[in-house]
Design an enzyme around this catalytic site. Structure first.
Site, PDB file in Angstrom:
ATOM      1  N   ASN A 265       0.632  -1.187  -0.171  1.00  0.00           N
ATOM      2  CA  ASN A 265       0.171  -0.098   0.003  1.00  0.00           C
ATOM      3  C   ASN A 265       0.888   0.862  -0.307  1.00  0.00           C
ATOM      4  OD1 ASN A 265      -1.788   2.041   0.354  1.00  0.00           O
ATOM      5  ND2 ASN A 265      -1.960   1.107   2.209  1.00  0.00           N
TER       6      ASN A 265
ATOM      7  N   LYS B 287       0.578   4.062   0.141  1.00  0.00           N
ATOM      8  CA  LYS B 287      -0.541   5.093   0.107  1.00  0.00           C
ATOM      9  C   LYS B 287      -0.230   6.875  -0.915  1.00  0.00           C
ATOM     10  CE  LYS B 287      -0.635   3.486   4.662  1.00  0.00           C
ATOM     11  NZ  LYS B 287      -0.422   3.401   6.339  1.00  0.00           N
TER      12      LYS B 287
ATOM     13  N   HIS C 124      -9.957   0.614   3.455  1.00  0.00           N
ATOM     14  CA  HIS C 124      -8.857   0.917   4.353  1.00  0.00           C
ATOM     15  C   HIS C 124      -9.082   1.994   5.459  1.00  0.00           C
ATOM     16  CE1 HIS C 124      -4.876   2.569   6.037  1.00  0.00           C
ATOM     17  NE2 HIS C 124      -4.266   1.008   5.506  1.00  0.00           N
TER      18      HIS C 124
ATOM     19  N   GLU D 239      -7.676   4.690   6.794  1.00  0.00           N
ATOM     20  CA  GLU D 239      -7.154   6.124   6.336  1.00  0.00           C
ATOM     21  C   GLU D 239      -8.297   6.425   5.638  1.00  0.00           C
ATOM     22  OE1 GLU D 239      -3.398   4.557   5.138  1.00  0.00           O
ATOM     23  OE2 GLU D 239      -2.654   5.313   7.092  1.00  0.00           O
TER      24      GLU D 239
ATOM     25  N   GLU E 213      -6.728  -5.035   9.686  1.00  0.00           N
ATOM     26  CA  GLU E 213      -5.663  -4.530   9.871  1.00  0.00           C
ATOM     27  C   GLU E 213      -6.487  -3.406  11.178  1.00  0.00           C
ATOM     28  OE1 GLU E 213      -3.109  -2.737   6.019  1.00  0.00           O
ATOM     29  OE2 GLU E 213      -4.466  -1.978   6.108  1.00  0.00           O
TER      30      GLU E 213
ATOM     31  N   GLY F 185       1.966   1.710  11.309  1.00  0.00           N
ATOM     32  CA  GLY F 185       2.025   2.918  11.129  1.00  0.00           C
ATOM     33  C   GLY F 185       3.139   3.091  12.261  1.00  0.00           C
TER      34      GLY F 185
ATOM     35  N   SER G 237       2.264  -2.665  10.654  1.00  0.00           N
ATOM     36  CA  SER G 237       3.417  -2.376  11.297  1.00  0.00           C
ATOM     37  C   SER G 237       4.032  -3.764  10.703  1.00  0.00           C
ATOM     38  CB  SER G 237       3.577  -2.280  12.393  1.00  0.00           C
ATOM     39  OG  SER G 237       3.271  -1.101  12.108  1.00  0.00           O
TER      40      SER G 237
END
Ligand code: PGA
Length: 224
Positions: free
Chosen positions: A6, A8, A84, A86, A151, A157, A187
């Site tokens: 990913n 991002k 996701h 985010e 996740e 992160g 991570s």
């Protein structure tokens, strides 16, 4: 094993070109997906599958700033990331909107990597399963082109991956509901990937930070 990167909001077209070149030169027949930003898409054949991190559930239209199917078609993209954390948290994508994206992807027969995961607060209050149940209820778990990525938000992160034991317990729970391949993300790095890949029901990983450098990502794949 599926190795998904990913990227991002990283890479320019030039740097992605380099990135893709390094992967192309070094991958054999590993199952690799790269979710790249739309602005870096290249019209080339790769040894990995190029996927979209985002799309708007439309062919084209008045959706300022969005990317529609016609644009993905131009790059032959048929793999998409949905849900996701985010996009849920920063961009405010609701369950209803995620469902619309999912349905649109299903209608087009796209492969969907659908992300679910709990916050630290839910994790600490022991409500992970309840939460994941709600997130999973939003989609058709029998869709043949579905991959689910677990996740935990607290592991994304943060350099604090879930332990192999925690991953195992949650993947067991998800596997009791669907036969879709299951990925773990949060991570994942060179130190923990081997252990994570050995977890029962783990069909691969979704990697953010450790995938942004092509050589790092290749090392990760090699250590699995
Ligand atoms: P991370 O990101 O590997 O940097 O934790 C994972 C993800 O957001 O998919």
């Amino acid at each position: 094993m599926i190795f998904a990167a990913n990227l991002k909001c990283n890479h320019t077209r030039d740097s992605f070109n380099e990135y893709a070149k390094i992967l192309n030169e070094n991958l054999k027949d590993e199952n690799v997906l790269v979710f790249a930003p739309a602005t870096t898409f290249l019209n080339e054949e790769f040894k990995f599958t190029l996927g979209a991190q985002n799309f708007y559930p439309c062919e084209s239209g008045s959706y300022t700033g969005e990317i529609g199917k016609a644009m993905l078609d131009e790059f032959n993209i048929k793999t998409v990331l949905i849900g996701h954390s985010e996009r849920r948290e920063i961009l405010g994508e609701s369950e209803e909107f995620l469902r619309a994206k999912f349905d649109f992807a299903v209608k087009n027969g796209w492969r969907v990597v659908y992300c679910i995961g709990e916050s630290l607060e839910l994790f600490e209050s022991g409500k992970t399963r309840e939460w994941l149940d709600l997130q999973l209820a939003n989609i058709d778990l029998g869709y043949k082109n579905l991959v689910i990525a677990y996740e935990p938000i607290w592991a994304i992160g943060t350099d604090k991956s879930a332990s192999a034991e925690q991953v195992g317990e949650i993947l067991e729970f998800i596997a009791s509901k669907t036969s879709a391949p299951l990925l773990y993300g949060g991570s994942v790095n060179a130190k923990n990937i081997a252990e994570i890949c050995k977890v029962k029901h783990c069909g691969g990983v979704l990697v953010g930070t450790a995938s942004w450098d092509a050589s790092n990502f290749l090392n990760l794949i090699a250590s699995c």
